[in-house]
Design a protein around this motif. Structure first.
Motif, PDB file in Angstrom:
ATOM      1  N   SER A 111       0.826  -1.208   0.000  1.00 12.47           N
ATOM      2  CA  SER A 111       0.000   0.000   0.000  1.00 12.47           C
ATOM      3  C   SER A 111       0.861   1.259   0.000  1.00 12.47           C
ATOM      4  N   THR A 112       1.978   1.217   0.720  1.00 11.78           N
ATOM      5  CA  THR A 112       2.885   2.368   0.739  1.00 11.78           C
ATOM      6  C   THR A 112       3.520   2.573  -0.633  1.00 11.78           C
ATOM      7  N   ILE A 113       3.927   1.484  -1.258  1.00 14.87           N
ATOM      8  CA  ILE A 113       4.548   1.572  -2.586  1.00 14.87           C
ATOM      9  C   ILE A 113       3.555   2.128  -3.601  1.00 14.87           C
ATOM     10  N   ARG A 114       2.323   1.640  -3.545  1.00 13.52           N
ATOM     11  CA  ARG A 114       1.310   2.148  -4.485  1.00 13.52           C
ATOM     12  C   ARG A 114       1.003   3.625  -4.230  1.00 13.52           C
ATOM     13  N   ALA A 115       1.078   4.035  -2.969  1.00 16.39           N
ATOM     14  CA  ALA A 115       0.869   5.448  -2.650  1.00 16.39           C
ATOM     15  C   ALA A 115       1.977   6.300  -3.265  1.00 16.39           C
ATOM     16  N   ILE A 116       3.205   5.793  -3.228  1.00 16.90           N
ATOM     17  CA  ILE A 116       4.322   6.499  -3.862  1.00 16.90           C
ATOM     18  C   ILE A 116       4.093   6.585  -5.362  1.00 16.90           C
ATOM     19  N   MET A 117       3.620   5.486  -5.948  1.00 18.10           N
ATOM     20  CA  MET A 117       3.386   5.451  -7.395  1.00 18.10           C
ATOM     21  C   MET A 117       2.352   6.481  -7.833  1.00 18.10           C
ATOM     22  N   THR A 118       1.327   6.695  -7.000  1.00 17.17           N
ATOM     23  CA  THR A 118       0.281   7.651  -7.370  1.00 17.17           C
ATOM     24  C   THR A 118       0.806   9.084  -7.383  1.00 17.17           C
ATOM     25  N   GLN A 119       1.904   9.338  -6.674  1.00 19.44           N
ATOM     26  CA  GLN A 119       2.479  10.674  -6.648  1.00 19.44           C
ATOM     27  C   GLN A 119       3.503  10.881  -7.764  1.00 19.44           C
ATOM     28  N   GLN A 120       3.796   9.820  -8.490  1.00 21.48           N
ATOM     29  CA  GLN A 120       4.737   9.914  -9.599  1.00 21.48           C
ATOM     30  C   GLN A 120       3.987  10.022 -10.919  1.00 21.48           C
ATOM     31  N   ALA A 121       4.686  10.478 -11.946  1.00 23.88           N
ATOM     32  CA  ALA A 121       4.102  10.518 -13.290  1.00 23.88           C
ATOM     33  C   ALA A 121       3.755   9.100 -13.735  1.00 23.88           C
ATOM     34  N   ASP A 122       2.691   8.970 -14.518  1.00 22.80           N
ATOM     35  CA  ASP A 122       2.340   7.641 -15.020  1.00 22.80           C
ATOM     36  C   ASP A 122       3.167   7.307 -16.253  1.00 22.80           C
ATOM     37  N   SER A 123       3.029   6.076 -16.705  1.00 23.27           N
ATOM     38  CA  SER A 123       3.824   5.598 -17.831  1.00 23.27           C
ATOM     39  C   SER A 123       3.608   6.438 -19.079  1.00 23.27           C
ATOM     40  N   LYS A 124       2.383   6.832 -19.326  1.00 23.50           N
ATOM     41  CA  LYS A 124       2.076   7.633 -20.511  1.00 23.50           C
ATOM     42  C   LYS A 124       2.808   8.970 -20.475  1.00 23.50           C
ATOM     43  N   SER A 125       2.814   9.607 -19.318  1.00 29.20           N
ATOM     44  CA  SER A 125       3.483  10.906 -19.182  1.00 29.20           C
ATOM     45  C   SER A 125       4.990  10.786 -19.371  1.00 29.20           C
TER      46      SER A 125
END
Length: 204
Positions: A153-167
Motif C-alpha cells: 500500500s505504501t509503494i502504491r501510494a508512492i506510485m500515485t504521486q509519480q508521473a504515469d507511464s504515458k506521461s
C-alpha cells in the motif's frame, strides 16, 4: 562536448540496474538520489533549512534526519512535499551541475539518473536526451519490497504521486523495458550505447 542522457522511470523500474550496465561500459553515471542522500545525511547541507521550515519533529535525538518520519510527513500533506522539494531541488540541481563539470569533456556521453524527470521539467534542462525505463507494475512492487521492505500500500501510494507511464513516454527519446530478462536488458543497453556513441557532440 559530452552529451548528457537523463535516465528516469517509476519506482522499482530498475533505473539503477540500467545505470550500472552503462557504468560497466565505462560511461560516467551521476545519480541525483545519491546527491539528495548526501544533502540529508548527518551534517548534510540541507538539514538546517529542513529543520527550520519543516520542523524538529522530523529529527532524531542525535540530530540526524528520521527518514521514516519524513516519509510519513510528506505523504500526509502535498504542501509538505512541496516545502521539502523547494529546499532540496535547488541544491540537487547545483550538485548535478558540479558533478557534470568534473567529467572529462572528452567523454562522448554520460548518464544522469534523475527519478523525477517527468514530474520536474526544470531538470530536463540538464540533459540533451531522455531514456525512460519501463517495467510491469507488479514487478516494480516486488523489487521495492525486496529492496526497502515497504508494504504494497505504501509503494502504491508512492506510485500515485509519480508521473504515469504515458506521461513518461511523452518526454522519452529512448525507452528500455526492464522486465527481468537480463540478457535482453544487456542487449538493449549495448544497442543504445553504440547509438549514443555515434551521436554528434553536444553544443549545449
Amino acid at each position: 562536448m559530452t552529451i548528457w542522457v537523463g535516465l528516469s522511470g517509476g519506482i522499482g523500474s530498475g533505473k539503477t540496474t540500467v545505470a550500472s550496465c552503462f557504468a560497466s561500459l565505462g560511461i560516467p553515471v551521476i545519480n541525483a538520489d545519491e546527491i539528495a542522500h548526501q544533502l540529508t545525511a548527518p551534517h548534510g547541507l540541507a538539514l538546517p533549512e529542513i529543520k527550520k521550515q519543516c520542523g524538529s519533529q522530523l529529527f532524531l535525538a542525535d540530530g540526524s534526519l528520521n527518514r521514516n518520519q519524513l516519509r510519513n510527513w510528506v505523504f500526509a500533506d502535498s504542501t509538505h512535499r512541496q516545502r521539502l522539494e523547494n529546499i532540496l531541488h535547488p541544491l540537487i540541481w547545483q550538485g548535478l551541475q558540479q558533478a557534470k563539470q568534473q567529467i572529462s569533456p572528452d567523454k562522448q556521453y554520460g548518464i544522469i539518473e534523475i527519478p523525477l524527470l517527468a514530474e520536474k521539467p526544470e531538470f530536463q534542462k540538464l540533459v540533451q536526451r531522455i531514456l525512460i525505463i519501463e517495467a510491469p507494475v507488479n514487478l516494480c512492487i516486488q523489487r521495492v519490497q525486496l529492496r526497502s521492505g515497504l508494504d504494497e500500500s505504501t509503494i502504491r501510494a508512492i506510485m500515485t504521486q509519480q508521473a504515469d507511464s504515458k506521461s513518461r513516454k511523452v518526454i522519452a527519446d529512448d525507452t528500455i523495458t526492464n522486465d527481468g530478462n537480463w540478457p535482453q536488458l544487456e542487449q538493449e543497453v549495448l544497442k543504445l550505447h553504440h547509438f549514443y556513441q555515434a551521436l554528434p557532440p553536444s553544443t549545449l
